[in-house]
Design an enzyme around this catalytic site. Structure first.
Site, PDB file in Angstrom:
ATOM      1  N   LYS A 171       6.228 -69.913  98.014  1.00 28.26           N
ATOM      2  CA  LYS A 171       5.364 -70.337  98.850  1.00 28.26           C
ATOM      3  C   LYS A 171       6.318 -70.003  99.701  1.00 28.26           C
ATOM      4  O   LYS A 171       7.332 -70.906 100.429  1.00 28.26           O
ATOM      5  CB  LYS A 171       5.108 -71.086  98.006  1.00 28.26           C
ATOM      6  CG  LYS A 171       5.603 -72.099  97.523  1.00 28.26           C
ATOM      7  CD  LYS A 171       5.291 -73.325  96.465  1.00 28.26           C
ATOM      8  CE  LYS A 171       5.307 -74.239  96.073  1.00 28.26           C
ATOM      9  NZ  LYS A 171       4.390 -75.307  95.238  1.00 28.26           N
TER      10      LYS A 171
ATOM     11  N   GLU B  92       4.420 -81.065  94.392  1.00 26.13           N
ATOM     12  CA  GLU B  92       4.624 -81.761  96.205  1.00 26.13           C
ATOM     13  C   GLU B  92       3.615 -83.234  96.413  1.00 26.13           C
ATOM     14  O   GLU B  92       3.835 -82.915  94.752  1.00 26.13           O
ATOM     15  CB  GLU B  92       3.650 -80.760  96.932  1.00 26.13           C
ATOM     16  CG  GLU B  92       3.456 -79.380  96.461  1.00 26.13           C
ATOM     17  CD  GLU B  92       2.828 -78.590  97.608  1.00 26.13           C
ATOM     18  OE1 GLU B  92       2.049 -79.187  98.371  1.00 26.13           O
ATOM     19  OE2 GLU B  92       2.994 -77.294  97.560  1.00 26.13           O
TER      20      GLU B  92
ATOM     21  N   LYS C 255       6.693 -79.912 101.251  1.00 30.10           N
ATOM     22  CA  LYS C 255       7.427 -78.822  99.929  1.00 30.10           C
ATOM     23  C   LYS C 255       8.979 -79.086  99.132  1.00 30.10           C
ATOM     24  O   LYS C 255       9.208 -79.516  98.321  1.00 30.10           O
ATOM     25  CB  LYS C 255       7.830 -77.768 100.624  1.00 30.10           C
ATOM     26  CG  LYS C 255       5.967 -77.034 100.838  1.00 30.10           C
ATOM     27  CD  LYS C 255       5.144 -76.853  99.306  1.00 30.10           C
ATOM     28  CE  LYS C 255       4.336 -75.710 100.100  1.00 30.10           C
ATOM     29  NZ  LYS C 255       2.580 -76.441 101.313  1.00 30.10           N
TER      30      LYS C 255
ATOM     31  N   ASP D 110       1.008 -83.724  93.648  1.00 32.46           N
ATOM     32  CA  ASP D 110       0.448 -82.772  92.542  1.00 32.46           C
ATOM     33  C   ASP D 110       1.220 -82.340  91.907  1.00 32.46           C
ATOM     34  O   ASP D 110       2.810 -82.485  92.429  1.00 32.46           O
ATOM     35  CB  ASP D 110       0.580 -80.787  93.373  1.00 32.46           C
ATOM     36  CG  ASP D 110      -0.545 -80.779  95.605  1.00 32.46           C
ATOM     37  OD1 ASP D 110      -1.633 -82.033  95.184  1.00 32.46           O
ATOM     38  OD2 ASP D 110      -0.284 -80.216  95.963  1.00 32.46           O
TER      39      ASP D 110
ATOM     40  N   ARG E 165      -4.019 -83.595  91.492  1.00 34.05           N
ATOM     41  CA  ARG E 165      -3.911 -83.876  92.624  1.00 34.05           C
ATOM     42  C   ARG E 165      -3.939 -85.117  92.458  1.00 34.05           C
ATOM     43  O   ARG E 165      -5.265 -86.199  91.616  1.00 34.05           O
ATOM     44  CB  ARG E 165      -4.699 -83.671  93.986  1.00 34.05           C
ATOM     45  CG  ARG E 165      -4.729 -84.948  94.810  1.00 34.05           C
ATOM     46  CD  ARG E 165      -3.827 -84.801  95.560  1.00 34.05           C
ATOM     47  NE  ARG E 165      -3.193 -83.748  96.226  1.00 34.05           N
ATOM     48  CZ  ARG E 165      -3.410 -83.230  97.692  1.00 34.05           C
ATOM     49  NH1 ARG E 165      -4.441 -83.683  98.461  1.00 34.05           N
ATOM     50  NH2 ARG E 165      -2.792 -82.117  97.416  1.00 34.05           N
TER      51      ARG E 165
ATOM     52  N   ARG F  83      -4.285 -69.743  92.588  1.00 33.11           N
ATOM     53  CA  ARG F  83      -3.988 -71.502  93.362  1.00 33.11           C
ATOM     54  C   ARG F  83      -5.192 -71.960  92.577  1.00 33.11           C
ATOM     55  O   ARG F  83      -6.406 -71.627  93.254  1.00 33.11           O
ATOM     56  CB  ARG F  83      -4.245 -71.086  94.975  1.00 33.11           C
ATOM     57  CG  ARG F  83      -3.436 -70.298  95.422  1.00 33.11           C
ATOM     58  CD  ARG F  83      -3.913 -69.082  96.441  1.00 33.11           C
ATOM     59  NE  ARG F  83      -4.904 -68.563  96.446  1.00 33.11           N
ATOM     60  CZ  ARG F  83      -5.453 -67.935  97.781  1.00 33.11           C
ATOM     61  NH1 ARG F  83      -4.312 -68.297  98.809  1.00 33.11           N
ATOM     62  NH2 ARG F  83      -6.477 -67.745  97.797  1.00 33.11           N
TER      63      ARG F  83
ATOM     64  N   ASN G 218       3.088 -84.476  99.046  1.00 30.02           N
ATOM     65  CA  ASN G 218       1.948 -84.871 100.748  1.00 30.02           C
ATOM     66  C   ASN G 218       1.281 -86.101 101.388  1.00 30.02           C
ATOM     67  O   ASN G 218       0.894 -86.387 100.557  1.00 30.02           O
ATOM     68  CB  ASN G 218       0.421 -84.063  99.916  1.00 30.02           C
ATOM     69  CG  ASN G 218       0.747 -82.370  99.119  1.00 30.02           C
ATOM     70  OD1 ASN G 218       0.477 -81.364  99.890  1.00 30.02           O
ATOM     71  ND2 ASN G 218       0.429 -82.658  98.250  1.00 30.02           N
TER      72      ASN G 218
ATOM     73  N   ARG H 266      -7.753 -79.578  89.828  1.00 32.20           N
ATOM     74  CA  ARG H 266      -8.320 -78.655  90.120  1.00 32.20           C
ATOM     75  C   ARG H 266      -7.842 -77.490  89.664  1.00 32.20           C
ATOM     76  O   ARG H 266      -6.864 -76.852  88.979  1.00 32.20           O
ATOM     77  CB  ARG H 266      -7.048 -78.557  91.262  1.00 32.20           C
ATOM     78  CG  ARG H 266      -7.381 -79.754  92.708  1.00 32.20           C
ATOM     79  CD  ARG H 266      -6.982 -79.509  94.616  1.00 32.20           C
ATOM     80  NE  ARG H 266      -5.437 -80.325  93.344  1.00 32.20           N
ATOM     81  CZ  ARG H 266      -4.936 -79.766  95.299  1.00 32.20           C
ATOM     82  NH1 ARG H 266      -4.892 -80.445  95.916  1.00 32.20           N
ATOM     83  NH2 ARG H 266      -3.730 -79.652  94.689  1.00 32.20           N
TER      84      ARG H 266
END
Length: 318
Positions: free
Chosen positions: A163, A283, A127, A275, A213, A235, A285, A227
């Protein structure tokens, strides 16, 4: 090339979701090419007095639900016995996780190629790493102070996403409006009464159309999946019920990837899932990004082949 020994530090192999788990996709590709595939769990790591070692299982894997692997051998081996080590333990990135990234670097012999670098994983909180690129992100605040967070929320009439810093899979992400009567209670819960900082981010309306993603390997985007959240959720994470949809990259997203590449390579982050929401990066990841199986199915590709190609090239230099 000669067969390699590829190791995977991961969660229990018994629990992987065949047809979804990205780590398992890479194991299948490595096995298909004739490489030796070994896996071990975080709790199997130890230090022997000279080097890090682990109880490792040599496995044969197959794309078959219910009988997706056989254990061929189980033996304690040094980490340096691996040509490549895939660091694929799922979040949360807790103290045990951080200790594991430190242990695997204690090699008395030649260290393996790490995908991703243990140091890079420690440095790149999924994050907070995005804060290196404030111009690519939605407006963001990180704090544990209730009044600071309330002030941020009230400045965004369109809503705010809250978050946890160490959250994953969409867990703990909530939407709050500036007039929400639950605001103070939510902040107390999420910050654990002001003891833990959280992230507050301006709501991006395009999130109803889904978040994207994007898989980057060696800094280059290889594929993406949109997504889309369900009607009763905000979400898009597939773990939270988001639906994978075929997509392509926009020019803005290509620009985001190009901006990230030097920083990712500097930190040894060779397989990353970023993301995006609309025009914004949300984000980066780096622990165990997912999406390979979904992109493969939607686009008729094999992204894990590119990852194993990279592993082979780097191992050859080792």
């Amino acid at each position: 090339m000669a067969p390699l020994t590829l190791g995977f530090l991961m969660d229990p192999l018994e629990k992987v979701q065949v047809g979804h788990d990205s780590t398992f996709q890479m194991m299948l590709e490595a096995h298909r090419r004739g490489h030796t595939v070994r896996y071990f769990e975080q709790g199997w790591l130890r230090y022997s007095g000279t080097c890090a070692e682990a109880r490792m299982r040599t496995v044969a894997v197959r794309n078959e639900v219910g009988r997706h692997f056989d254990v061929l051998e189980e033996e304690v081996r040094p980490i340096s016995s691996l040509d490549v080590l895939f660091m694929r333990k799922d979040p949360p990135v807790d103290v045990d996780f951080l200790h594991a990234t430190q242990l695997v670097e204690l090699c008395s012999g030649k260290p393996p190629v790490y995908i991703n670098s243990p140091r890079g994983i420690r440095d790149a909180n999924e994050k907070l790493f995005t804060l290196n690129f404030p111009d690519l992100m939605p407006e963001t605040c990180v704090s544990r102070e209730r009044e600071v967070l309330i002030d941020f929320i009230r400045k965004h009439p369109g809503g705010t996403i809250l978050k946890p810093i160490d959250g994953f899979g969409g867990k703990g992400i909530v939407f709050v409006g500036p007039e929400d009567r639950n605001m103070r209670s939510l902040l107390e819960l999420l910050t654990t009464q002001g003891h833990e900082p959280i992230i507050a981010q301006a709501y991006v309306p395009q999130s109803r159309q889904g978040d994207k993603r994007i898989i980057l390997v060696n800094g280059e985007p290889l594929g993406a999946v949109l997504r889309v959240p369900s009607e009763d959720d905000h979400r898009g994470n597939m773990a939270a019920g988001g639906k994978p949809i075929k997509t392509t990259l926009t020019e803005r997203e290509k620009h985001i990837c190009a901006r990230l590449k030097p920083k990712l390579l500097e930190h040894g982050l060779l397989m990353v899932g970023i993301d995006t929401l609309g025009d914004f990066l949300t984000e980066v990841n780096v622990t165990s990004p997912t999406g390979l199986a979904e992109i493969n199915a939607l686009d008729g590709v094999c992204l894990e082949a590119h990852i194993i190609d990279l592993a082979e090239r780097l191992a050859a230099r080792r």
